[in-house]
Design an enzyme around this catalytic site. Structure first.
Site, PDB file in Angstrom:
ATOM      1  CG  ASP A  12      45.166  33.206  40.091  1.00 46.00           C
ATOM      2  OD1 ASP A  12      45.115  33.536  41.291  1.00 46.00           O
ATOM      3  OD2 ASP A  12      45.597  33.968  39.188  1.00 46.00           O
ATOM      4  CG  ASP A  14      43.158  39.133  41.709  1.00 49.04           C
ATOM      5  OD1 ASP A  14      41.991  39.392  41.354  1.00 49.04           O
ATOM      6  OD2 ASP A  14      43.541  39.188  42.896  1.00 49.04           O
TER       7      ASP A  14
HETATM    8 MG   LIG Z   1      47.079  35.518  39.550  1.00 51.43          MG
END
Ligand SMILES: [Mg+2]
Ligand SMILES: [Zn+2]
Length: 175
Positions: A12, A14
């Protein structure tokens, strides 16, 4: 051309490799966690290909353009290069808002599955890791393993392996 397959870590973006700035729209606001580069380096040393899988609904919501997302990703790749690391093997982006009912928004596994097919990634030994349950869930839906990282993920239900930092996750991986 060989039949050799490869293991991968799908990450992932962010809240996992950079701070979650809530609809990051400028390269000026890219901020890495202190352990990000060493974690990525260790994963590469251990033989994993690295990919980013990111939901960027800010595009679908009209907050910023897909070009802006690409610009941010180019800047991150350049930061890796400047630290002697290879760029990510792929950037999987879902640009849709939730109400667009697309088939690529995490936890849907499409972006992972597309990379696995294209680059002949083997499911065994591969992981999807992130700070939200949807990240780990996305991994399981792609028939790979899922893990949660970062303390922000602690508030969520955790049926998944948890690591306080991305570096701790990287250290837990087999050579
Ligand atoms: Mg995230
Ligand atoms: Zn999508």
């Amino acid at each position: 051309m060989t039949n050799k397959t490869t293991k991968a870590i799908f990450l992932d973006r962010d809240g996992t490799i950079i701070w979650d700035k809530n609809y990051l729209a400028s390269t000026n606001d890219i901020e890495y966690y202190p352990d990000t580069l060493s974690a990525l380096k260790l994963m590469i040393q251990k033989g994993y290909k690295l990919y980013i899988i990111t939901n960027q609904s800010g595009v679908g919501r009209g907050y910023f353009s897909l070009d802006t997302v690409h610009e941010i990703h180019r800047a991150i790749d350049l930061d890796l290069l400047s630290h002697g690391l290879p760029v990510f093997s792929g950037w999987g982006i879902c640009p849709h808002a939730p109400d667009q009912n697309c088939d690529c928004r995490k936890p849907a596994p499409k972006l992972i599955l597309d990379f696995m097919q294209k680059d002949k990634i083997e499911a065994r030994g591969s992981w999807m890791v992130g700070d939200k349950v949807i990240d780990a869930e996305c991994g399981l839906k792609a028939a790979i393993q899922g893990a949660l990282v970062r303390e922000t993920s602690l508030s969520q239900n955790k049926d998944y392996p948890f690591f306080k930092t991305l570096l701790e996750f990287a250290q837990s991986l087999p050579e």
